[in-house]
Design an enzyme around this catalytic site. Structure first.
Site, PDB file in Angstrom:
ATOM      1  N   HIS A 361      18.743  65.989  13.024  1.00  0.00           N
ATOM      2  CA  HIS A 361      18.573  64.786  13.782  1.00  0.00           C
ATOM      3  C   HIS A 361      19.603  63.999  13.936  1.00  0.00           C
ATOM      4  O   HIS A 361      20.480  63.057  14.477  1.00  0.00           O
ATOM      5  CB  HIS A 361      17.009  64.147  13.453  1.00  0.00           C
ATOM      6  CG  HIS A 361      16.093  64.942  14.572  1.00  0.00           C
ATOM      7  ND1 HIS A 361      14.762  65.923  14.722  1.00  0.00           N
ATOM      8  CD2 HIS A 361      16.090  65.022  16.517  1.00  0.00           C
ATOM      9  CE1 HIS A 361      15.240  66.064  15.631  1.00  0.00           C
ATOM     10  NE2 HIS A 361      15.591  66.436  16.751  1.00  0.00           N
ATOM     11  N   ARG A 468      13.624  59.597  22.648  1.00  0.00           N
ATOM     12  CA  ARG A 468      12.920  59.624  21.440  1.00  0.00           C
ATOM     13  C   ARG A 468      11.899  58.284  20.549  1.00  0.00           C
ATOM     14  O   ARG A 468      13.135  57.777  20.751  1.00  0.00           O
ATOM     15  CB  ARG A 468      13.668  60.524  21.016  1.00  0.00           C
ATOM     16  CG  ARG A 468      14.370  61.641  20.891  1.00  0.00           C
ATOM     17  CD  ARG A 468      15.415  61.893  19.561  1.00  0.00           C
ATOM     18  NE  ARG A 468      15.542  63.690  20.334  1.00  0.00           N
ATOM     19  CZ  ARG A 468      16.717  64.180  20.543  1.00  0.00           C
ATOM     20  NH1 ARG A 468      17.401  63.268  21.465  1.00  0.00           N
ATOM     21  NH2 ARG A 468      17.459  65.405  20.616  1.00  0.00           N
ATOM     22  N   ARG A 504       9.611  60.380  25.658  1.00  0.00           N
ATOM     23  CA  ARG A 504       8.407  61.761  25.051  1.00  0.00           C
ATOM     24  C   ARG A 504       7.643  61.001  23.835  1.00  0.00           C
ATOM     25  O   ARG A 504       7.706  60.032  23.180  1.00  0.00           O
ATOM     26  CB  ARG A 504       9.586  62.436  24.026  1.00  0.00           C
ATOM     27  CG  ARG A 504       9.234  63.421  23.547  1.00  0.00           C
ATOM     28  CD  ARG A 504       9.656  64.686  22.395  1.00  0.00           C
ATOM     29  NE  ARG A 504      10.423  64.186  21.712  1.00  0.00           N
ATOM     30  CZ  ARG A 504      11.401  64.497  21.380  1.00  0.00           C
ATOM     31  NH1 ARG A 504      11.724  65.200  21.626  1.00  0.00           N
ATOM     32  NH2 ARG A 504      12.002  64.112  19.792  1.00  0.00           N
ATOM     33  N   GLU A 633       9.947  74.266  24.129  1.00  0.00           N
ATOM     34  CA  GLU A 633      10.636  74.178  23.406  1.00  0.00           C
ATOM     35  C   GLU A 633      10.178  75.243  22.424  1.00  0.00           C
ATOM     36  O   GLU A 633      10.798  75.953  21.354  1.00  0.00           O
ATOM     37  CB  GLU A 633      10.906  72.870  22.365  1.00  0.00           C
ATOM     38  CG  GLU A 633       9.613  72.358  22.263  1.00  0.00           C
ATOM     39  CD  GLU A 633      10.491  70.888  22.047  1.00  0.00           C
ATOM     40  OE1 GLU A 633      10.878  70.632  21.520  1.00  0.00           O
ATOM     41  OE2 GLU A 633       9.478  69.747  21.865  1.00  0.00           O
ATOM     42  N   ASN A 656      17.584  72.546  21.507  1.00  0.00           N
ATOM     43  CA  ASN A 656      17.481  72.378  20.142  1.00  0.00           C
ATOM     44  C   ASN A 656      16.419  73.113  19.802  1.00  0.00           C
ATOM     45  O   ASN A 656      16.980  74.549  18.203  1.00  0.00           O
ATOM     46  CB  ASN A 656      17.485  70.781  19.730  1.00  0.00           C
ATOM     47  CG  ASN A 656      17.991  70.181  20.286  1.00  0.00           C
ATOM     48  OD1 ASN A 656      19.389  71.150  20.869  1.00  0.00           O
ATOM     49  ND2 ASN A 656      18.279  69.401  20.391  1.00  0.00           N
ATOM     50  N   ASP A 657      15.362  73.072  19.837  1.00  0.00           N
ATOM     51  CA  ASP A 657      14.102  74.061  18.910  1.00  0.00           C
ATOM     52  C   ASP A 657      13.738  75.583  19.571  1.00  0.00           C
ATOM     53  O   ASP A 657      13.478  76.016  18.706  1.00  0.00           O
ATOM     54  CB  ASP A 657      12.800  72.766  19.678  1.00  0.00           C
ATOM     55  CG  ASP A 657      13.019  71.754  18.408  1.00  0.00           C
ATOM     56  OD1 ASP A 657      13.333  72.281  16.747  1.00  0.00           O
ATOM     57  OD2 ASP A 657      12.103  70.777  18.464  1.00  0.00           O
ATOM     58  N   ARG A 667      16.882  75.050  11.833  1.00  0.00           N
ATOM     59  CA  ARG A 667      17.851  74.452  12.520  1.00  0.00           C
ATOM     60  C   ARG A 667      19.146  72.772  11.820  1.00  0.00           C
ATOM     61  O   ARG A 667      19.613  72.627  11.752  1.00  0.00           O
ATOM     62  CB  ARG A 667      17.506  73.312  13.793  1.00  0.00           C
ATOM     63  CG  ARG A 667      16.458  71.976  13.217  1.00  0.00           C
ATOM     64  CD  ARG A 667      15.822  72.065  14.821  1.00  0.00           C
ATOM     65  NE  ARG A 667      16.766  70.483  15.666  1.00  0.00           N
ATOM     66  CZ  ARG A 667      15.806  69.743  16.555  1.00  0.00           C
ATOM     67  NH1 ARG A 667      14.997  70.703  17.342  1.00  0.00           N
ATOM     68  NH2 ARG A 667      16.822  69.152  16.699  1.00  0.00           N
ATOM     69  N   CYS A 704      16.927  68.920  28.040  1.00  0.00           N
ATOM     70  CA  CYS A 704      17.390  67.783  27.155  1.00  0.00           C
ATOM     71  C   CYS A 704      17.832  67.784  26.125  1.00  0.00           C
ATOM     72  O   CYS A 704      18.161  66.575  24.645  1.00  0.00           O
ATOM     73  CB  CYS A 704      16.495  66.768  27.252  1.00  0.00           C
ATOM     74  SG  CYS A 704      14.869  67.095  26.865  1.00  0.00           S
TER      75      CYS A 704
HETATM   76  C1  PEP Z   1      15.073  70.048  22.034  1.00  0.00           C
HETATM   77  O1  PEP Z   1      14.107  70.205  21.006  1.00  0.00           O
HETATM   78  O2  PEP Z   1      15.991  70.272  22.277  1.00  0.00           O
HETATM   79  C2  PEP Z   1      14.924  68.153  21.978  1.00  0.00           C
HETATM   80  C3  PEP Z   1      15.310  67.647  22.407  1.00  0.00           C
HETATM   81  O3  PEP Z   1      14.133  67.450  21.214  1.00  0.00           O
HETATM   82  P1  PEP Z   1      14.990  67.043  19.497  1.00  0.00           P
HETATM   83  O4  PEP Z   1      15.496  67.557  19.466  1.00  0.00           O
HETATM   84  O5  PEP Z   1      14.433  65.693  19.414  1.00  0.00           O
HETATM   85  O6  PEP Z   1      13.489  67.946  18.677  1.00  0.00           O
HETATM   86 MG    MG Z   2      12.242  69.244  19.710  1.00  0.00          MG
END
Ligand code: PEP
Ligand code: MG
Length: 784
Positions: A361, A468, A504, A633, A656-657, A667, A704
């Site tokens: 993050h 977020r 979220r 995700e 991302n997840d 990650r 996203c």
């Molecule tokens: C994701 O997982 O792609 C996402 C947008 O949320 P975060 O990166 O905050 O886990």
């Molecule tokens: Mg996520």
């Protein structure tokens, strides 16, 4: 054997000088393996040879002198084959080369193993013996294990050495590598933020300024006491009195008559406040741990906890006292999103984190702020880099320490090009995001990771696709109240009064932790995270949702999104709670309006209670329950889309997840960063399937994750049929530019081809080719 091995590795890493460490190690290995000679050669990739660095057995004069080409001799063979070589009579081997200066005529048996770190041969560890025999399987196993363990320590030591040499000679640019975390370039001075709150790591130092040290300690005690008060009153509704009693114990211990007095006495003896604290806490712990009674033994951990809390507050003061330069590149062991948020308005130019990866993050936040970042730069001695001049190249992941004038000029030129590109895309950012053949896709903003909410209206985003909510929860000592949250959310909703703002619910856990809500887990990304936490704590969830609903009154542009959904029960339970919060709010509003109407009418008595209630109900009926959607995700949702679509109003993919969970790659782990790739064919196939299924079940879908902010990613998502994509503000104008310079047909052709490819490497090279062909090559580098 295991203890010998551990000892050798430990001794090696504890030596400050690489040369001493190598010499000590070869002697220890020779002794442990009862052999006649042990030598270590290190690879020099510029010269393409192995250099004999240390030996116990070969001629001392050859140390640092003898070189063996990468394709020469037995040492070269070990390097080439990347496996051990065990030969009874080395001199008879066809690859043996005679180097008279090493004086190895008496040695016959040879066992060599490569030392490999991250797939790269760093050197060769070899033992030799006069007796002509094969070394045993155990010998081989020992040397292989030792080499594997030494690899990490050696990689660290080499870099340390590099920096030491630089210190000594004060010349030459030094280059370090990490993972490209956020694109961009920073030129400036490094500011090291030391890791906090490890009592054992506090070095014992004295100070001349006793009153100042005492004052620091007293302030830390006061701050800690206030934190305990806040924490115990916050928790008093949710935990029982017995558990709450621990806070009283802590507070008593803090009293001057107890621990406080002892620390003050140590300070009076001349110790610095943190050193005095360490001495007293360690003394207490050892006394408690020595007691037979298990109750008292457990109290040792309370003491440790208390000591750590005090230390945090002491170190925070020290950190505050340390003067920040006007502009700086932040370097820390583990740069967190909260840290980036903390320094973002204080002259932060870029970020270097020794741990983490490009989807941590902190890196995501850096990208959203347009700050370059390098993650996972291994093996740096933090303090050595403090206040050094550096160039941080966030495109390539390279870090140059003490750059020379030529390099600085080169990077200044790149910076000016980067700025020209930004100016070009910003000039037309307000234009709609439509392909040349008329296909539209909405580009929205990801927000919320930074501490304050900032939005540049010139970016051209059509609302917020992901807000977020975690960061406002992070820089604090306890959960924010409903009122505080309402205020904050209202501000955010007001930024886009005509567009939707998707908020979220709290997604902590994983690499986002709250200082006042510690979670200790072996596998945090597979553990208590996101919706799992908030469903286990409905009081936290309800307060947050109520705050969002209150903030939405009269604006009606809120959408609520649930993170980390892995099945329908979580959705049902969350929706039940959201409906409950909505009903509560409605009832509250009706009562408030009724009371208001009645008191207004009391003067002239024109309204009966019943009339007032009816009127109030009519007003509160205008309250709109916001749409509720979920993040896609966790891979399980790919197979439950129909059931999920029946329950929610929209989907948003968290690529991302999704990438992390589909590929089983943390990650946040730099060690496996090369395996984390959202362009992996399996991820792209999953994304395509999600888009197709959501179309089939008539549910809007957006994405996203960071993939949307990459030019090639956006093109693929457009072709897959995503309705919206949401990304950091820095990339909004760039992605809009890219979409406006292609046709939908071109995007479809590219997607069709990509879906036939089988490796991420093929996907990348094909996509780069296509971007070049479309005249968008300049974004390959910049989009990163
Ligand atoms: C994701 O997982 O792609 C996402 C947008 O949320 P975060 O990166 O905050 O886990
Ligand atoms: Mg996520």
């Amino acid at each position: 054997m295991l203890t010998t091995l551990r000892r050798i590795v430990l001794e090696f890493s504890q030596e400050a000088e690489l040369q001493n460490a190598l010499e000590r190690m070869v002697s220890s290995v020779k002794k442990a393996m009862k052999t006649d000679c042990c030598s270590i050669y290190l690879a020099d990739y510029h010269q393409q040879h192995f250099l004999l660095m240390a030996s116990d057995g070969l001629a001392k004069t050859s140390q640092g002198q003898t070189c063996i080409g990468f394709s020469e001799g037995l040492v070269g063979l070990v390097g080439q084959r990347e496996e051990p070589l065990n030969i009874a009579d080395a001199q008879q081997h066809q690859d043996f080369i005679h180097a008279p200066e090493v004086e190895e005529e008496d040695f016959n048996a040879f066992l060599g193993t490569p030392i490999i770190h991250q797939r790269k041969v760093l050197g060769i560890l070899a033992i030799q013996q006069k007796e002509s025999r094969h070394f045993t399987e155990n010998d081989e196993a020992f040397l292989v294990t030792l080499s594997a363990q030494l690899a990490g320590a050696l990689a660290n030591a080499e870099i340390k050495n590099l920096l030491n040499q630089q210190e000594e000679h004060n010349q030459g640019v030094k280059q370090l590598h990490g993972i490209a975390g956020a694109p961009g370039i920073a030129l400036g001075q490094i500011f090291v933020c030391q890791p906090q709150a490890d009592l054992a790591a506090v070095s014992l130092k004295k100070s001349n300024d006793r009153p100042k040290q005492l004052l620091r300690f007293e302030q830390a005690v006061e701050k800690t006491r206030l934190e305990f008060n806040a924490l115990s009153s916050k928790l008093s509704e949710t935990i029982d009195d017995d558990s709450l009693a621990i806070f009283d114990v802590y507070k008593q211990l803090l009293e001057h008559a107890n621990l406080g007095q002892e620390v003050a006495a140590k300070i009076a003896q001349g110790w610095r406040a943190d050193s005095a604290l360490r001495l007293v806490i360690e003394h207490y712990i050892s006394q408690f741990e020595a007691i037979e009674d298990s109750y008292f033994r457990e109290r040792a951990s309370d003491i440790r906890d208390l000591g750590t809390r005090l230390l945090i507050n002491l170190q925070q003061q020290a950190q505050e006292e340390q003067l920040l330069p006007n502009e700086f590149i932040l370097l820390a062991q583990d740069v967190s999103a909260a840290m980036v948020a903390q320094y973002q308005h204080q002259g932060l130019l870029g970020i270097i984190s020794l741990s983490g990866s490009n989807n941590s993050h902190a890196a995501i936040l850096a990208r959203s702020l347009g700050l370059p970042a390098i993650m996972g730069v291994n093996a740096i001695v933090l303090s050595q880099l403090h206040q050094q001049q550096a160039i941080l190249d966030g495109y390539s992941g390279e870090l140059f320490i003490k750059p020379d004038e030529t390099l600085i000029q080169e990077y200044q030129y790149l910076l000016s090009q980067e700025k020209a590109l930004t100016d070009k895309v910003m000039a037309v950012a307000h234009l709609p995001c439509i392909t040349q053949d008329g296909r539209a896709i909405e580009v929205l903003l990801n927000a919320g990771l930074s501490a304050g909410f900032e939005h540049n209206a010139q970016l051209g985003a059509l609302g917020i696709g992901l807000y977020r909510t975690e960061i406002p929860f992070m820089n604090r000592h306890c959960f924010p109240s409903e009122q505080e949250q309402t205020k904050l959310y209202r501000k955010v909703l007001q930024v886009f009064p005509k567009h939707s703002v998707t908020m979220r619910t709290l997604d902590v856990g994983g690499d986002k932790s709250l200082p006042y809500f510690p979670i200790n887990e072996e596998n945090p990304f597979l553990g208590w995270r996101g919706i799992r936490i908030t469903l286990d704590h409905p009081e936290i969830f309800l307060v947050q949702v109520r705050a969002m609903l209150r903030a939405n009154q009269g604006l009606n542009n809120l959408e609520i999104m649930l993170p980390m959904i892995s099945g329908v029960e979580e959705v049902d339970e969350s929706i039940r709670l959201i409906n409950q919060a909505f009903a509560e709010l409605k009832a509250e509003l009706t009562t408030a309006i009724t009371t208001e109407l009645m008191s207004a009418s009391n003067a002239d008595g024109h309204l009966s209670l019943q009339q007032a209630q009816l009127k109030a109900q009519a007003v509160s009926a205008q309250l709109v329950r916001p749409k509720v959607g979920i993040m896609l995700e966790v891979p399980s949702v790919i197979f439950q889309m129909e059931a999920l679509a029946k329950r929610v109003d929209f989907f948003s993919v968290g690529s991302n997840d999704l990438t992390q969970y589909l590929l089983a790659v943390d990650r946040n782990n730099s060690q496996v960063a090369n395996l984390y790739d959202a362009f992996h064919p399996a991820v792209l196939t999953a994304l395509n399937s999600l888009a197709q299924q959501s179309a089939q079940y008539l549910t809007p879908i957006s994405l996203c994750g960071e993939l949307a902010a990459q030019p090639a990613g956006a093109i693929l998502l457009l072709a897959m049929g995503y309705d919206k994509i949401s990304m950091n503000g820095h990339n909004v104008p760039r992605i809009k530019w890219v979409i406006r310079h292609i046709t939908f047909t071109q995007a479809e052709t590219i997607l069709a081809k990509v879906l036939t490819l089988t490796t991420a490497k093929q996907v990348h090279s094909y996509l780069n080719e296509q971007l070049e062909a479309l005249g968008l090559g300049v974004f390959i580098h910049a989009g990163g």
